[in-house]
Enzyme design. Structure first.
Site, PDB file in Angstrom:
ATOM      1  N   GLU A 109     131.763  15.701   3.796  1.00  0.00           N
ATOM      2  CA  GLU A 109     132.011  16.979   3.112  1.00  0.00           C
ATOM      3  C   GLU A 109     132.061  18.151   4.096  1.00  0.00           C
ATOM      4  OE1 GLU A 109     129.840  14.726   2.057  1.00  0.00           O
ATOM      5  OE2 GLU A 109     130.253  14.329  -0.059  1.00  0.00           O
TER       6      GLU A 109
ATOM      7  N   HIS B  55     120.310  32.457  29.046  1.00  0.00           N
ATOM      8  CA  HIS B  55     120.788  32.280  27.678  1.00  0.00           C
ATOM      9  C   HIS B  55     120.131  33.332  26.797  1.00  0.00           C
ATOM     10  CE1 HIS B  55     122.305  29.613  24.394  1.00  0.00           C
ATOM     11  NE2 HIS B  55     121.636  30.567  23.765  1.00  0.00           N
TER      12      HIS B  55
ATOM     13  N   HIS C 235     124.880  36.839  25.603  1.00  0.00           N
ATOM     14  CA  HIS C 235     124.662  35.616  26.381  1.00  0.00           C
ATOM     15  C   HIS C 235     125.561  35.600  27.618  1.00  0.00           C
ATOM     16  CE1 HIS C 235     122.662  33.530  22.906  1.00  0.00           C
ATOM     17  NE2 HIS C 235     123.341  34.465  22.276  1.00  0.00           N
TER      18      HIS C 235
ATOM     19  N   HIS D 261     122.290  14.029  -8.578  1.00  0.00           N
ATOM     20  CA  HIS D 261     123.724  14.308  -8.648  1.00  0.00           C
ATOM     21  C   HIS D 261     124.077  15.449  -9.592  1.00  0.00           C
ATOM     22  CE1 HIS D 261     124.072  10.738  -6.310  1.00  0.00           C
ATOM     23  NE2 HIS D 261     125.378  10.637  -6.452  1.00  0.00           N
TER      24      HIS D 261
HETATM   25  C1  LIG Z   1     123.932  26.141  13.630  1.00  0.00           C
HETATM   26  C2  LIG Z   1     123.261  26.967  14.689  1.00  0.00           C
HETATM   27  N1  LIG Z   1     121.971  26.762  14.964  1.00  0.00           N
HETATM   28  C3  LIG Z   1     121.342  27.534  15.879  1.00  0.00           C
HETATM   29  C4  LIG Z   1     121.998  28.532  16.529  1.00  0.00           C
HETATM   30  C5  LIG Z   1     121.274  29.428  17.515  1.00  0.00           C
HETATM   31  N2  LIG Z   1     121.744  29.122  18.888  1.00  0.00           N
HETATM   32  C6  LIG Z   1     122.676  29.847  19.484  1.00  0.00           C
HETATM   33  S1  LIG Z   1     123.085  29.271  20.984  1.00  0.00           S
HETATM   34  C7  LIG Z   1     121.961  28.012  20.861  1.00  0.00           C
HETATM   35  C8  LIG Z   1     121.777  27.029  21.976  1.00  0.00           C
HETATM   36  C9  LIG Z   1     123.063  26.459  22.329  1.00  0.00           C
HETATM   37  O1  LIG Z   1     122.964  25.674  23.463  1.00  0.00           O
HETATM   38  P1  LIG Z   1     124.284  25.269  24.205  1.00  0.00           P
HETATM   39  O2  LIG Z   1     125.307  24.900  23.215  1.00  0.00           O
HETATM   40  O3  LIG Z   1     123.929  24.289  25.228  1.00  0.00           O
HETATM   41  O4  LIG Z   1     124.782  26.622  24.835  1.00  0.00           O
HETATM   42  P2  LIG Z   1     124.414  27.185  26.281  1.00  0.00           P
HETATM   43  O5  LIG Z   1     122.936  27.095  26.392  1.00  0.00           O
HETATM   44  O6  LIG Z   1     125.099  26.312  27.227  1.00  0.00           O
HETATM   45  O7  LIG Z   1     124.919  28.582  26.271  1.00  0.00           O
HETATM   46  C10 LIG Z   1     121.311  28.074  19.650  1.00  0.00           C
HETATM   47  C11 LIG Z   1     120.256  27.128  19.216  1.00  0.00           C
HETATM   48  C12 LIG Z   1     123.355  28.715  16.191  1.00  0.00           C
HETATM   49  N3  LIG Z   1     124.084  29.682  16.760  1.00  0.00           N
HETATM   50  N4  LIG Z   1     123.980  27.912  15.300  1.00  0.00           N
END
Ligand SMILES: Cc1ncc(C[n+]2csc(CCOP(=O)(O)OP(=O)(O)O)c2C)c(N)n1
Length: 662
Positions: A409, A260, A29, A471
């Site tokens: 949690e 991205h 990225h 539960h």
């Molecule tokens: C819990 C989780 N869900 C999905 C992803 C897959 N994922 C990686 S980056 C991203 C988008 C993140 O967007 P943002 O935080 O705005 O980052 P930017 O586009 O600015 O790099 C996703 C959905 C992940 N890494 N973790």
């Protein structure tokens, strides 16, 4: 060169290392490092207290890249600042097998990575724990030795994840004023503009939980610097909303989701080099800029020396205790306290629920292990995790040892990881086993990172009774046993509870879960054994003189059922062994000879556990008899439930006799 020119060239060094590494790896990225480079440059050159030559200095500021997909931002910084583990070759090996520069920052791959991030929001949760740990340690050892900030760079994704709410509301409540979160507010995620999925006023959300909030142009170094300075002076945690452009500098792709998750491509890279006036080869950082970064790497050298001087001036006992806790060694009196208590239990043979047994054991442990930090997710009276030694931690007083985590949690487990990573503390929690699902992602990361956190999870089966199937854990034993490097314990009585607690505390390289009952259980260990029998994961509780026709394996509350069945079968002249299995993982770690001897050769093998069968064929083979659950539980008095689901000594006896055709 003006200050602004210098800043921009230093930030561009981060940008192009990320661009070049992602391009070479053909994966990764580039967008986040390009967008957040200005923020990172200001933070690391003007504020962060750290020493690349001593990356584990206890009083360093912590920096958490919660948006772990932007890992090249961190790797680039660590290289530029002179961290030994992050050479240019490592950067060129980005995302390759065996490289320190894994796809997402992996704790333990190289000094300078404070935590493993990638699952969005977890880093934010860890940082809350680090900031709690700082306050706790500062209270214990004084500001002279512990006085640092915790900084987080979080993306839109981190703030969208549910865990962020638990983390931020806990931090706001505890007034963690040395926690500073910088939000890379670029308005872009993978599917496009954030506005297609979210319209939260993030600043208002943080403010509602007691945060100080600021907003700033994330490409203006002077404004960023002023905001961080303001944040440092706040009496509350601070969110700095930093407006940035993802992929800053890429003429066609910046500000879009195209930067991205994929390389920019040769053409866009050359346009970006032109746009940012960076006429250098791939991975080339001009020497004046590398020098400037290396000088920035030295900026806290004096602060480190001053700290060492203060540490040397502390009294010998304080120094030794500080170092012991940070190394993670248990205190000298620990083993003796455990054995003394075990002797007492052998004499007294108490009957009690293992959750209550855990409280009794913890009272012994907390007396001799001052670095434990207890807590519960609003179930203190049910989990029995609070002992006489543990006063609550409250917002303006961190002298206590017990955290009321609230009904959070996930936030609790993530914060515990942060505390363990910070060092000097052993966090343990309380919750219902059923809600291990609510914190599983953080437990998994503790296992991946090899962190000693201990989860006390009570109400571990249909034995909890009337609260019913929502539960009652059924698949949870199997699900937790499935996590690599997690020690899952299900002790059968108070002595096993003591032994499992000892093993959890001695398990320095991974998390442990203690599954404990609500219902009373008798003492099954009849004599004092100095050895920790649970350490082998499974052991013969009742042996048989003759070649046993039947071996019954059981865990936790069902060991009592196995013992009762043993009585009845023995009375019928059938030779029976009983094996207690407090931990599958520790059993697997034994020698083949030991495992074969414990499993034995009985023609009839029976497992009794109030959960699903998954995993048990290892002990009883596919033709063995399983007495347990095959679906969800039900609401009712627990004894009736055991009858209803057929988890009884009579059922075990009948099944054994049927198989033996007697
Ligand atoms: C819990 C989780 N869900 C999905 C992803 C897959 N994922 C990686 S980056 C991203 C988008 C993140 O967007 P943002 O935080 O705005 O980052 P930017 O586009 O600015 O790099 C996703 C959905 C992940 N890494 N973790």
């Amino acid at each position: 060169m003006t200050d602004l020119d210098k800043h921009q060239r230093m930030a561009n060094a981060i940008r192009f290392l990320a661009i070049d590494a992602v391009e070479k790896a053909n994966s990764g990225h580039p967008g986040l490092p390009m967008g957040a480079a200005d923020i990172a440059t200001v933070l690391f050159t003007e504020f962060l207290k750290f020493d690349p030559t001593s990356p584990n200095w206890a009083d360093r500021d912590r920096f958490v890249l919660s948006a772990g997909h932007g890992s090249m931002l961190l790797y680039g910084l660590l290289y530029l600042l002179g961290y030994e583990d992050f050479s240019l070759d490592e950067l060129k090996n980005f995302r390759q097998l065996g490289a320190r520069t894994a796809g997402h920052p992996e704790y333990g791959h190289g000094a300078g990575i404070e935590t493993t991030t990638g699952p969005l929001g977890q880093g934010l949760g860890n940082a809350v724990g680090m900031a709690i740990a700082e306050r706790l340690q500062s209270n214990r050892f004084g500001e002279n030795l512990v006085d640092h900030y915790t900084y987080v760079l979080a993306g839109d994704g981190c703030l969208m994840e549910g865990i962020s709410q638990e983390a931020l509301s806990l931090a706001g409540h505890l007034k963690l004023n040395k926690l500073i979160v910088i939000w890379d507010n670029n308005g872009i995620s993978i599917d496009g503009k954030v506005e297609i999925t979210d319209s939260t006023d993030q600043q208002a959300r943080f403010a509602a939980s007691g945060w100080n909030t600021l907003s700033v142009d994330g490409h203006d170094p002077v404004a960023i610097s002023a905001a961080i300075r303001q944040a440092q002076a706040s009496d509350r945690p601070t969110l700095i909303a930093a407006k940035t452009t993802i992929g800053f500098g890429a003429p066609n792709k910046s500000g879009t989701a195209k930067v991205h998750g994929s390389p920019l491509g040769a053409e866009e890279i050359s346009l970006t080099r032109a746009a940012l006036n960076w006429p250098h080869e791939a991975f080339e950082v001009p020497s004046d800029i590398l020098d400037a970064w290396r000088i920035a790497g030295l900026r806290s050298a004096q602060a480190h020396k001053d700290w060492q001087k203060r540490f040397a001036e502390a009294d010998a006992e304080t120094r030794a205790e500080f170092e012991r806790r940070n190394r993670g060694d248990l205190p000298a009196g620990f083993s003796k306290a455990v054995l003394d208590y075990k002797k007492k239990l052998a004499d007294e043979q108490p009957t009690m629920a293992t959750r209550k047994a855990s409280e009794a054991v913890l009272t012994v442990i907390n007396e001799v292990v001052p670095e434990t930090i207890g807590g519960s997710a609003d179930l203190t009276g049910s989990n029995n995790t609070k002992t006489s030694q543990t006063e609550p931690v409250i917002p303006d007083d961190f002298s206590g040892r017990y955290i009321h985590y609230g009904i959070r949690e996930h936030g609790m487990a993530a914060a515990m990881n942060g505390m363990a990573l910070h060092g000097g503390l052993i966090p343990y929690s309380g919750g219902f086993l059923i809600f291990s699902d609510y914190c599983r992602p953080s437990i998994r990361l503790a296992a991946l990172m090899g962190q000693r956190v201990i989860h006390v999870m009570t109400h571990d089966s249909i034995g909890l009774g009337e609260d019913g199937p929502t539960h009652q854990p059924v698949e949870h034993f199997a699900a937790l046993r499935a996590i690599p490097n997690l020690a899952f314990f299900r002790p059968a009585d108070i002595t096993e509870t003591l032994e499992c607690w000892q093993l959890s505390l001695e398990n320095r390289d991974g998390p442990s879960v203690l599954a404990l009952t609500r219902q009373n259980l008798p003492s099954l260990r009849k004599s004092y054994e100095e050895d920790n029998l649970c350490a082998k994961g499974a052991y013969v509780l009742i042996d048989s003189d003759d070649d046993a026709a039947v071996t019954i394996f059981a865990t936790g509350s069902e060991v009592e059922i196995a013992v009762d069945a043993h009585k009845d079968l023995s009375a019928a002249g059938i030779a029976v062994r009983v094996v207690s299995v407090p931990s599958f993982e520790l059993f697997e770690a034994q020698s083949d000879d030991y495992k074969a001897a414990v499993i034995g050769n009985s023609p009839v093998k029976i497992a009794v556990e109030a959960g699903i069968r998954m995993g048990w064929d290892r002990f009883i083979d596919s033709d063995g008899i399983f007495v347990g659950m095959s679906g969800f539980g039900a609401s009712g008095p627990y004894k009736e439930l055991y009858e209803h689901f057929g988890i009884t000594a009579d059922a075990v006896v009948a099944a054994a006799k049927a198989k033996l055709s007697v």
